[in-house]
Design a protein around this motif. Structure first.
Motif, short mmCIF file in Angstrom:
data_model
loop_
_atom_site.label_atom_id
_atom_site.label_comp_id
_atom_site.label_asym_id
_atom_site.label_seq_id
_atom_site.Cartn_x
_atom_site.Cartn_y
_atom_site.Cartn_z
N HIS A 53 0.85 -1.20 0.00
CA HIS A 53 0.00 0.00 0.00
C HIS A 53 0.88 1.24 0.00
O HIS A 53 1.82 1.36 0.79
CB HIS A 53 -0.92 0.00 1.22
N PRO A 54 0.60 2.22 -0.87
CA PRO A 54 1.52 3.34 -1.03
C PRO A 54 1.50 4.37 0.09
O PRO A 54 2.47 5.12 0.25
CB PRO A 54 1.07 3.98 -2.35
N THR A 55 0.42 4.45 0.86
CA THR A 55 0.30 5.55 1.82
C THR A 55 -0.04 5.14 3.26
O THR A 55 -0.06 5.99 4.13
CB THR A 55 -0.77 6.56 1.36
N CYS A 56 -0.31 3.87 3.54
CA CYS A 56 -0.86 3.54 4.87
C CYS A 56 0.18 3.68 5.98
O CYS A 56 -0.15 4.00 7.11
CB CYS A 56 -1.46 2.13 4.87
N ARG A 57 1.44 3.37 5.69
CA ARG A 57 2.52 3.51 6.68
C ARG A 57 2.19 2.77 7.98
O ARG A 57 2.41 3.27 9.08
CB ARG A 57 2.80 4.99 6.96
N ASP A 58 1.65 1.57 7.82
CA ASP A 58 1.33 0.69 8.96
C ASP A 58 0.37 1.36 9.94
O ASP A 58 0.49 1.19 11.16
CB ASP A 58 2.61 0.25 9.68
N TRP A 59 -0.59 2.06 9.40
CA TRP A 59 -1.55 2.77 10.25
C TRP A 59 -2.24 1.84 11.24
O TRP A 59 -2.49 2.21 12.39
CB TRP A 59 -2.59 3.46 9.36
N CYS A 60 -2.56 0.61 10.82
CA CYS A 60 -3.30 -0.29 11.70
C CYS A 60 -2.48 -0.74 12.91
O CYS A 60 -3.03 -1.35 13.83
CB CYS A 60 -3.82 -1.50 10.93
N CYS A 61 -1.20 -0.45 12.93
CA CYS A 61 -0.35 -0.81 14.07
C CYS A 61 -0.22 0.35 15.06
O CYS A 61 0.62 0.30 15.96
CB CYS A 61 1.04 -1.21 13.58
N SER A 62 -1.05 1.36 14.91
CA SER A 62 -0.91 2.56 15.74
C SER A 62 -1.26 2.36 17.20
O SER A 62 -0.74 3.06 18.07
CB SER A 62 -1.80 3.69 15.18
N HIS A 63 -2.15 1.40 17.49
CA HIS A 63 -2.73 1.34 18.82
C HIS A 63 -2.29 0.14 19.66
O HIS A 63 -2.77 -0.05 20.77
CB HIS A 63 -4.26 1.31 18.70
N GLY A 64 -1.40 -0.69 19.14
CA GLY A 64 -1.09 -1.93 19.84
C GLY A 64 -2.18 -2.95 19.60
O GLY A 64 -3.13 -2.71 18.86
N VAL A 65 -2.06 -4.13 20.23
CA VAL A 65 -3.01 -5.21 19.97
C VAL A 65 -3.18 -6.06 21.21
O VAL A 65 -2.27 -6.18 22.04
CB VAL A 65 -2.51 -6.07 18.78
N ASP A 66 -4.38 -6.66 21.35
CA ASP A 66 -4.65 -7.57 22.46
C ASP A 66 -4.02 -8.92 22.17
O ASP A 66 -4.20 -9.48 21.08
CB ASP A 66 -6.16 -7.76 22.63
N VAL A 67 -3.28 -9.46 23.15
CA VAL A 67 -2.57 -10.72 22.99
C VAL A 67 -3.01 -11.68 24.09
O VAL A 67 -2.87 -11.37 25.28
CB VAL A 67 -1.04 -10.53 23.04
#
Length: 215
Positions: A39-53
Protein backbone atom coordinates in the motif's frame (compact mmCIF):
# COMPACT_ATOMS: atom_id res chain seq x y z
CA UNK A 1 -29.77 -2.13 10.86
CA UNK A 2 -27.08 -4.82 11.03
CA UNK A 3 -27.73 -7.88 8.89
CA UNK A 4 -26.61 -10.52 11.38
CA UNK A 5 -27.10 -14.18 10.53
CA UNK A 6 -27.02 -17.06 12.98
CA UNK A 7 -24.66 -19.86 11.99
CA UNK A 8 -26.01 -23.41 11.85
CA UNK A 9 -23.92 -24.39 14.88
CA UNK A 10 -21.21 -22.94 17.11
CA UNK A 11 -17.71 -22.98 15.61
CA UNK A 12 -14.97 -23.05 18.27
CA UNK A 13 -11.47 -22.10 17.24
CA UNK A 14 -8.69 -24.68 17.28
CA UNK A 15 -7.82 -23.36 20.77
CA UNK A 16 -11.48 -23.74 21.90
CA UNK A 17 -12.04 -19.98 22.09
CA UNK A 18 -13.33 -17.79 20.58
CA UNK A 19 -16.51 -19.58 19.49
CA UNK A 20 -18.36 -18.11 16.51
CA UNK A 21 -22.15 -18.31 16.48
CA UNK A 22 -23.20 -15.40 14.21
CA UNK A 23 -21.83 -13.37 11.32
CA UNK A 24 -22.48 -9.82 10.17
CA UNK A 25 -22.96 -10.00 6.40
CA UNK A 26 -21.23 -6.63 5.99
CA UNK A 27 -18.00 -8.65 5.81
CA UNK A 28 -19.10 -9.87 2.36
CA UNK A 29 -19.54 -6.33 1.01
CA UNK A 30 -16.83 -4.01 2.35
CA UNK A 31 -13.49 -4.24 0.53
CA UNK A 32 -9.91 -3.36 1.39
CA UNK A 33 -6.40 -3.41 -0.04
CA UNK A 34 -5.07 -6.79 1.08
CA UNK A 35 -1.44 -6.49 -0.07
CA UNK A 36 -0.52 -4.64 3.10
CA UNK A 37 3.14 -3.82 2.54
CA UNK A 38 2.44 -2.72 -1.03
CA UNK A 39 0.00 0.00 0.00
CA UNK A 40 1.52 3.34 -1.03
CA UNK A 41 0.30 5.55 1.82
CA UNK A 42 -0.86 3.54 4.87
CA UNK A 43 2.52 3.51 6.68
CA UNK A 44 1.33 0.69 8.96
CA UNK A 45 -1.55 2.77 10.25
CA UNK A 46 -3.30 -0.29 11.70
CA UNK A 47 -0.35 -0.81 14.07
CA UNK A 48 -0.91 2.56 15.74
CA UNK A 49 -2.73 1.34 18.82
CA UNK A 50 -1.09 -1.93 19.84
CA UNK A 51 -3.01 -5.21 19.97
CA UNK A 52 -4.65 -7.57 22.46
CA UNK A 53 -2.57 -10.72 22.99
CA UNK A 54 -3.96 -13.85 24.64
CA UNK A 55 -2.08 -14.70 27.84
CA UNK A 56 -1.10 -18.11 26.47
CA UNK A 57 0.28 -16.33 23.40
CA UNK A 58 2.19 -13.98 25.71
CA UNK A 59 3.72 -17.04 27.39
CA UNK A 60 4.77 -18.51 24.02
CA UNK A 61 6.44 -15.25 23.04
CA UNK A 62 8.30 -15.13 26.34
CA UNK A 63 9.53 -18.69 25.76
CA UNK A 64 11.35 -17.28 22.73
CA UNK A 65 12.26 -14.02 24.44
CA UNK A 66 16.04 -14.34 24.11
CA UNK A 67 16.02 -14.85 20.35
CA UNK A 68 13.19 -12.37 19.76
CA UNK A 69 15.12 -9.72 21.71
CA UNK A 70 18.18 -10.34 19.54
CA UNK A 71 16.10 -10.26 16.36
CA UNK A 72 14.11 -7.11 17.18
CA UNK A 73 16.46 -5.25 19.51
CA UNK A 74 13.53 -4.70 21.89
CA UNK A 75 13.87 -5.70 25.53
CA UNK A 76 11.07 -8.02 26.70
CA UNK A 77 10.21 -5.59 29.51
CA UNK A 78 8.91 -3.19 26.84
CA UNK A 79 6.66 -5.68 25.05
CA UNK A 80 3.43 -5.66 27.08
CA UNK A 81 1.42 -3.44 29.35
CA UNK A 82 1.16 -4.71 32.93
CA UNK A 83 -2.64 -4.79 33.19
CA UNK A 84 -4.44 -8.04 32.35
CA UNK A 85 -8.01 -8.07 31.05
CA UNK A 86 -10.17 -11.14 31.66
CA UNK A 87 -12.20 -12.16 28.63
CA UNK A 88 -13.70 -15.63 28.08
CA UNK A 89 -13.45 -15.21 24.30
CA UNK A 90 -9.67 -15.55 24.46
CA UNK A 91 -8.24 -19.10 24.67
CA UNK A 92 -6.66 -18.58 28.10
CA UNK A 93 -9.53 -16.38 29.32
CA UNK A 94 -7.40 -13.24 29.52
CA UNK A 95 -5.21 -10.96 27.45
CA UNK A 96 -2.64 -8.21 27.68
CA UNK A 97 -2.06 -5.38 25.24
CA UNK A 98 1.21 -4.63 23.53
CA UNK A 99 2.82 -1.34 24.47
CA UNK A 100 2.68 1.67 22.18
CA UNK A 101 5.92 3.59 21.71
CA UNK A 102 6.26 6.73 19.59
CA UNK A 103 2.76 6.32 18.21
CA UNK A 104 2.83 2.67 17.20
CA UNK A 105 2.92 -0.90 18.51
CA UNK A 106 6.27 -1.77 20.03
CA UNK A 107 6.58 -4.68 17.57
CA UNK A 108 6.25 -2.50 14.47
CA UNK A 109 9.33 -2.52 12.26
CA UNK A 110 10.01 1.18 11.83
CA UNK A 111 12.64 0.57 9.15
CA UNK A 112 11.22 -1.92 6.66
CA UNK A 113 7.58 -1.93 7.83
CA UNK A 114 5.38 -4.74 9.07
CA UNK A 115 5.12 -6.79 12.27
CA UNK A 116 8.41 -7.91 13.77
CA UNK A 117 6.73 -10.94 15.35
CA UNK A 118 5.67 -12.07 11.88
CA UNK A 119 9.10 -11.27 10.47
CA UNK A 120 10.81 -13.24 13.24
CA UNK A 121 8.61 -16.28 12.55
CA UNK A 122 9.44 -16.16 8.84
CA UNK A 123 13.17 -15.78 9.51
CA UNK A 124 13.22 -18.57 12.13
CA UNK A 125 11.00 -20.97 10.17
CA UNK A 126 8.13 -20.89 12.69
CA UNK A 127 4.45 -20.94 11.79
CA UNK A 128 3.46 -17.34 12.53
CA UNK A 129 0.12 -18.52 13.96
CA UNK A 130 1.96 -19.83 17.01
CA UNK A 131 3.32 -16.42 18.02
CA UNK A 132 1.35 -13.73 16.20
CA UNK A 133 -1.88 -12.74 18.01
CA UNK A 134 -5.16 -14.03 16.56
CA UNK A 135 -6.54 -10.48 16.67
CA UNK A 136 -3.74 -9.30 14.36
CA UNK A 137 -4.07 -12.27 12.03
CA UNK A 138 -7.83 -11.87 11.54
CA UNK A 139 -7.77 -8.07 11.15
CA UNK A 140 -9.78 -6.29 9.72
CA UNK A 141 -12.28 -8.86 11.00
CA UNK A 142 -12.77 -9.47 14.70
CA UNK A 143 -15.03 -11.32 17.14
CA UNK A 144 -17.32 -10.16 19.91
CA UNK A 145 -19.74 -12.30 21.94
CA UNK A 146 -19.73 -14.97 19.24
CA UNK A 147 -20.19 -12.52 16.37
CA UNK A 148 -17.75 -12.42 13.47
CA UNK A 149 -17.75 -8.88 12.12
CA UNK A 150 -15.68 -6.01 10.78
CA UNK A 151 -13.40 -4.11 13.13
CA UNK A 152 -14.33 -0.64 14.33
CA UNK A 153 -11.87 0.95 11.91
CA UNK A 154 -14.04 -0.30 9.04
CA UNK A 155 -17.25 1.08 10.53
CA UNK A 156 -15.85 4.53 11.23
CA UNK A 157 -13.99 4.62 7.89
CA UNK A 158 -10.62 5.27 9.51
CA UNK A 159 -9.08 2.14 7.98
CA UNK A 160 -6.64 3.64 5.50
CA UNK A 161 -6.75 0.66 3.12
CA UNK A 162 -10.57 0.52 2.95
CA UNK A 163 -11.76 0.76 -0.66
CA UNK A 164 -14.04 3.53 -1.80
CA UNK A 165 -17.20 2.12 -3.46
CA UNK A 166 -16.08 3.35 -6.88
CA UNK A 167 -12.61 1.69 -6.74
CA UNK A 168 -11.92 -0.21 -9.97
CA UNK A 169 -10.98 -2.94 -10.11
CA UNK A 170 -12.41 -3.68 -6.65
CA UNK A 171 -10.16 -5.21 -4.00
CA UNK A 172 -11.12 -8.41 -2.16
CA UNK A 173 -13.85 -8.24 0.46
CA UNK A 174 -13.04 -8.35 4.17
CA UNK A 175 -14.10 -11.99 4.20
CA UNK A 176 -12.01 -13.00 1.21
CA UNK A 177 -9.00 -11.16 2.61
CA UNK A 178 -8.85 -13.34 5.73
CA UNK A 179 -10.68 -16.45 4.51
CA UNK A 180 -7.58 -18.63 4.78
CA UNK A 181 -6.94 -17.40 8.32
CA UNK A 182 -10.52 -18.21 9.31
CA UNK A 183 -9.99 -21.66 7.86
CA UNK A 184 -6.84 -22.12 9.95
CA UNK A 185 -8.50 -21.15 13.22
CA UNK A 186 -12.05 -22.46 12.74
CA UNK A 187 -11.88 -25.17 10.08
CA UNK A 188 -13.37 -26.12 6.72
CA UNK A 189 -16.95 -26.45 7.97
CA UNK A 190 -17.11 -22.77 8.90
CA UNK A 191 -15.65 -21.78 5.54
CA UNK A 192 -18.26 -23.87 3.72
CA UNK A 193 -21.07 -22.16 5.63
CA UNK A 194 -19.61 -18.67 5.14
CA UNK A 195 -19.09 -19.34 1.44
CA UNK A 196 -22.77 -20.26 1.14
CA UNK A 197 -23.80 -17.09 2.97
CA UNK A 198 -21.49 -15.05 0.77
CA UNK A 199 -23.03 -16.53 -2.38
CA UNK A 200 -26.52 -15.52 -1.28
CA UNK A 201 -25.53 -12.10 -0.02
CA UNK A 202 -26.43 -8.84 -1.76
CA UNK A 203 -23.58 -6.46 -0.82
CA UNK A 204 -24.48 -3.51 1.38
CA UNK A 205 -23.18 -0.07 0.50
CA UNK A 206 -22.25 0.65 4.13
CA UNK A 207 -20.81 -1.69 6.78
CA UNK A 208 -22.76 -1.75 10.05
CA UNK A 209 -21.52 -0.13 13.22
CA UNK A 210 -20.55 -2.38 16.12
CA UNK A 211 -18.86 -1.61 19.37
CA UNK A 212 -15.65 -3.62 19.77
CA UNK A 213 -12.06 -2.56 19.06
CA UNK A 214 -9.54 -5.35 19.55
CA UNK A 215 -6.76 -4.47 17.15
Amino acid sequence: MPDVRALSRPYPSRDHAPVLTHVDTAIFGARYFTRCLAHPTCRDWCCSHGVDVDEANVARLLEHADVIERFTGIDRARWFRDDVTHDAEFPSGAYRRTRVEDGACVFLDRTSRGCRIHAFCVAAGHDYHALKPIVSTLFPLTFDEGLLHASDEVHDHTLVCLDAPETRPPSPTLYRGVRDELRFYFGEALIAELDALEASHVPRTEPTRLRVLRG
